[in-house]
Enzyme design. Structure first.
Site, PDB file in Angstrom:
ATOM      1  N   GLU B  58       0.822  -1.218   0.000  1.00 40.19           N
ATOM      2  CA  GLU B  58       0.000   0.000   0.000  1.00 40.19           C
ATOM      3  C   GLU B  58       0.852   1.263   0.000  1.00 40.19           C
ATOM      4  O   GLU B  58       0.539   2.251  -0.664  1.00 40.19           O
ATOM      5  CB  GLU B  58      -0.953   0.024   1.204  1.00 40.19           C
ATOM      6  CG  GLU B  58      -2.129  -0.936   1.079  1.00 40.19           C
ATOM      7  CD  GLU B  58      -1.765  -2.373   1.435  1.00 40.19           C
ATOM      8  OE1 GLU B  58      -0.640  -2.616   1.909  1.00 40.19           O
ATOM      9  OE2 GLU B  58      -2.617  -3.262   1.230  1.00 40.19           O
ATOM     10  N   HIS B 125     -11.175  -4.859   8.836  1.00 37.63           N
ATOM     11  CA  HIS B 125     -11.745  -4.747   7.494  1.00 37.63           C
ATOM     12  C   HIS B 125     -13.085  -4.011   7.520  1.00 37.63           C
ATOM     13  O   HIS B 125     -13.899  -4.177   6.622  1.00 37.63           O
ATOM     14  CB  HIS B 125     -11.952  -6.122   6.852  1.00 37.63           C
ATOM     15  CG  HIS B 125     -10.697  -6.857   6.490  1.00 37.63           C
ATOM     16  ND1 HIS B 125      -9.743  -7.204   7.409  1.00 37.63           N
ATOM     17  CD2 HIS B 125     -10.231  -7.278   5.288  1.00 37.63           C
ATOM     18  CE1 HIS B 125      -8.755  -7.839   6.798  1.00 37.63           C
ATOM     19  NE2 HIS B 125      -9.017  -7.884   5.515  1.00 37.63           N
TER      20      HIS B 125
END
Lengths: 316, 324
Positions: B58, B125
């Site tokens: 990321e 998440h």
């Protein structure tokens, strides 16, 4: 750049950095700065290898890199003084200056912080086939950041036109490389990504230039990134106010014996027909240029505090 | 009828056709089509050079996008779950947000991030983390609550010159709205929208919570309570003027937010309203938000962490009927 141009740039960098140290000790500039005394051959060797249109990203210790590619010492000094005429109009300071017209995409105050950014510059060059190669300069400390791994992996995977030059100056602030790197042979990291990794004497400008040129040629041919480790030594402290208690004066004295400017001077003097007076004249010119830069900076206006929030966003 | 997902996908495709500088980067966005299917089919049309699958990196993928943007391309990054953006905060906060202010280099970057809970994905998440970025000048934050705004705000984000964090709530993806064949018009940033008009109580929210507030307003109306619903659309810039006017209109304000109450953006909204309109308030400003705990996986525990329509209705009702 011939030897003389390289020599002149290295001396200019040395004079700039010495002036920065002096200005701090005299209380004439504020904040912080990381000077690169002893590392001038890395900056100039890279600059000598670059072609017009290539790009460069730098570190928190970036004055030398910027000067090497032709930055105006006056505007740099004005930035050190926090003036409106500085490269970042007083907003960046020592660690944050850029001039994209020179291909210099910025010094960066975050260790390894420009590595992925450099990949992005290289991705643009690859997608638009501009022929540009990007040189990303980092320090040995950056090799332990996660971004080092992520960026080199991505650059290798996508075969980006990128050259990562690691300026191994033996210290990450006070931490010697042996205390920070499980494997101090940084160039070996290249193998982890299947790319060339080489180590050169970073205090020999011709060696730096040759290694970077080889890497640039490879990148320009579409063969992907390389890692070039330049072994040098940070002769000054990490930043102003660093007492350097973590190393001995004997070690420093020894390092001074290998500093790059005198080495280049000795090599040039050995050439037939060299004129010793020319070196002193070069030093005088550099000192005059830095004195003029300081005069420009001091005479420049301070930024208007009313403009402090201007430019947070670019005009859409 | 178009889903939120389709509206975003069509907008991405239209902008890519319009401007060759636009390209997409993200994990599994190519053949897989993205974890939520948003980029399905785009690889086939635009090829791997413009729909770039990246490794699970990321930080590098956001940083690379920033560099590409600085060089003049227009990257749109997908962060698979907004929770993973924590791995790239340095690049956004220290580089993207500062490029123009310090170096005068524009950074036309869009970072799309599926946010929010409600699907039982657990603590890593399910978060809504815009609060990490609302205090970082230099970033824009868009948080649409329906398909037209998703398209309109995304168009604005993709044509602008600045880094935009674009929040896509996972529970909005499958929902459908009436949309024509053509893309809806671009929606300018900094203009909140009144989605329901009322005079008894003002509900303020963004993203999925604005969607729930609208549903709550319909229920409240059936019970005789007319709620003014303000959908922020963008958190940065924040349309303080519309917020304050809506607060003045009813004198009773309920701010609904998905994340934990402490340090949430609702606190900023409450303060802005109080600073500008305290003399018009008939009751203390109320916040309905999650408790200060991570989001658990179990359905019943997760539900206890996220405001529901019923909770919004109850809180709004209590506020509307309070005598102060």
């Amino acid at each position: 750049m011939d030897d003389w141009v390289c020599y002149e740039r290295m001396v200019l960098i040395r004079c700039f950095e010495e002036a920065v140290e002096r200005l701090f000790s005299e209380g004439r500039i504020m904040g912080t700065a990381h000077v690169c005394i002893g590392q001038e051959a890395v900056a100039v060797g890279i600059a000598a290898a670059l072609k017009p249109g290539d790009a460069l990203t730098s570190t928190h210790r970036g004055h030398g890199h910027f000067l090497a590619v032709g930055a105006d010492p006056g505007r740099m000094m004005a930035e050190m003084f926090g003036k409106a005429t500085g490269y970042s109009r007083g907003r960046g300071g020592s660690q944050m200056m850029a001039d994209t017209a020179l291909g210099f995409y910025g010094a960066n105050g975050i260790t390894a912080g420009s590595m992925a950014f450099a990949c992005g510059l290289a991705l643009e060059a690859q997608q638009r086939r501009t022929g540009r190669v990007v040189v990303c300069i980092i320090g040995d400390g950056a090799a332990n950041e996660g971004l080092f791994h992520e960026s080199l992996n991505l650059a290798a995977l996508w075969c980006l036109p990128l050259v990562v030059v690691c300026e191994n100056n033996r210290y990450a602030m006070s931490t010697p490389v042996a205390a920070g790197l499980a494997n101090t042979r940084l160039a070996e990291r290249g193998a982890a990504y299947g790319i060339p990794g080489c180590a050169v004497d970073g205090n020999v400008v011709a060696d730096v230039r040759a290694a970077v040129e080889t890497a640039l040629t490879r990148a320009r041919a579409g063969s992907g990134p390389s890692l070039v480790e330049c072994e040098t030594y940070r002769l000054s402290g990490h930043s102003k106010g660093d007492p350097r208690i973590y190393r001995s004066t004997a070690e420093e004295a020894d390092a001074w014996q290998r500093e790059p400017i005198r080495r280049l001077e000795a090599q040039m003097l050995a050439a037939p027909g060299s004129d010793p007076a020319r070196f002193a004249a070069c030093r005088t010119r550099a000192e005059q240029a830095i004195a003029a830069a300081i005069r420009f900076a001091e005479a420049s206006p301070a930024p208007d505090p009313a403009t402090v929030t201007e430019g947070v966003f670019a005009p859409d | 009828m178009k889903t939120f997902t389709l509206a975003i996908r069509e907008t991405l495709a239209a902008e890519m056709r319009r401007d060759p500088a636009v390209f997409l980067m993200g994990e599994d966005i190519g053949a897989y089509g993205g974890a939520f299917g948003v980029t399905q089919g785009l690889l086939a049309e635009f090829g791997p050079g413009r729909v770039r699958d990246t490794p699970i990196s990321e930080q590098a993928l956001v940083g690379t996008a920033i560099g590409a943007a600085a060089a003049g391309l227009r990257p749109v990054v997908e962060i698979m779950f907004m929770d993973f953006i924590t791995l790239a905060v340095d690049q956004l906060a220290n580089l993207a947000a500062k490029l123009h202010y310090i170096y005068q280099i524009p950074c036309p970057l869009v970072v799309r991030a599926p946010t929010g809970g409600g699907r039982g994905y657990g603590a890593t998440h399910s978060q809504t983390l815009e609060r990490l970025f609302t205090g970082i000048p230099g970033l824009r934050i868009a948080a649409p609550s329906d398909a037209a705004d998703a398209s309109g705000l995304l168009q604005t984000a993709m044509r602008g010159a600045n880094p935009v964090l674009f929040l896509e709530h996972k529970l909005l993806y499958p929902l459908r709205w009436k949309l024509g064949e053509k893309l809806p018009p671009p929606v300018p940033f900094g203009h909140a929208r009144i989605t329901h008009s009322g005079d008894r109580v003002t509900l303020i929210a963004w993203s999925y919570m604005a969607h729930l507030c609208l549903a709550a307003a319909h229920q409240l109306a059936a019970a005789g309570i007319n709620a003014e619903v303000v959908d922020l659309r963008t958190l940065a810039p924040l349309d303080t003027e519309t917020l304050v006017a809506a607060a003045r209109k009813t004198g009773r304000v309920l701010i609904v937010e998905e994340g934990p109450v402490t340090g949430g953006f609702g606190a900023e909204i409450a303060t802005r309203i109080f600073e500008a309109a305290y003399d018009s308030l008939d009751a203390p400003i109320r916040r309905l938000a999650g408790p200060d705990c991570p989001i658990p996986a179990s359905k019943v525990l997760e539900a206890a962490c996220i405001p529901s329509i019923a909770a919004i209705v109850a809180a709004a009702r209590e506020l509307a009927e309070s005598t102060n």
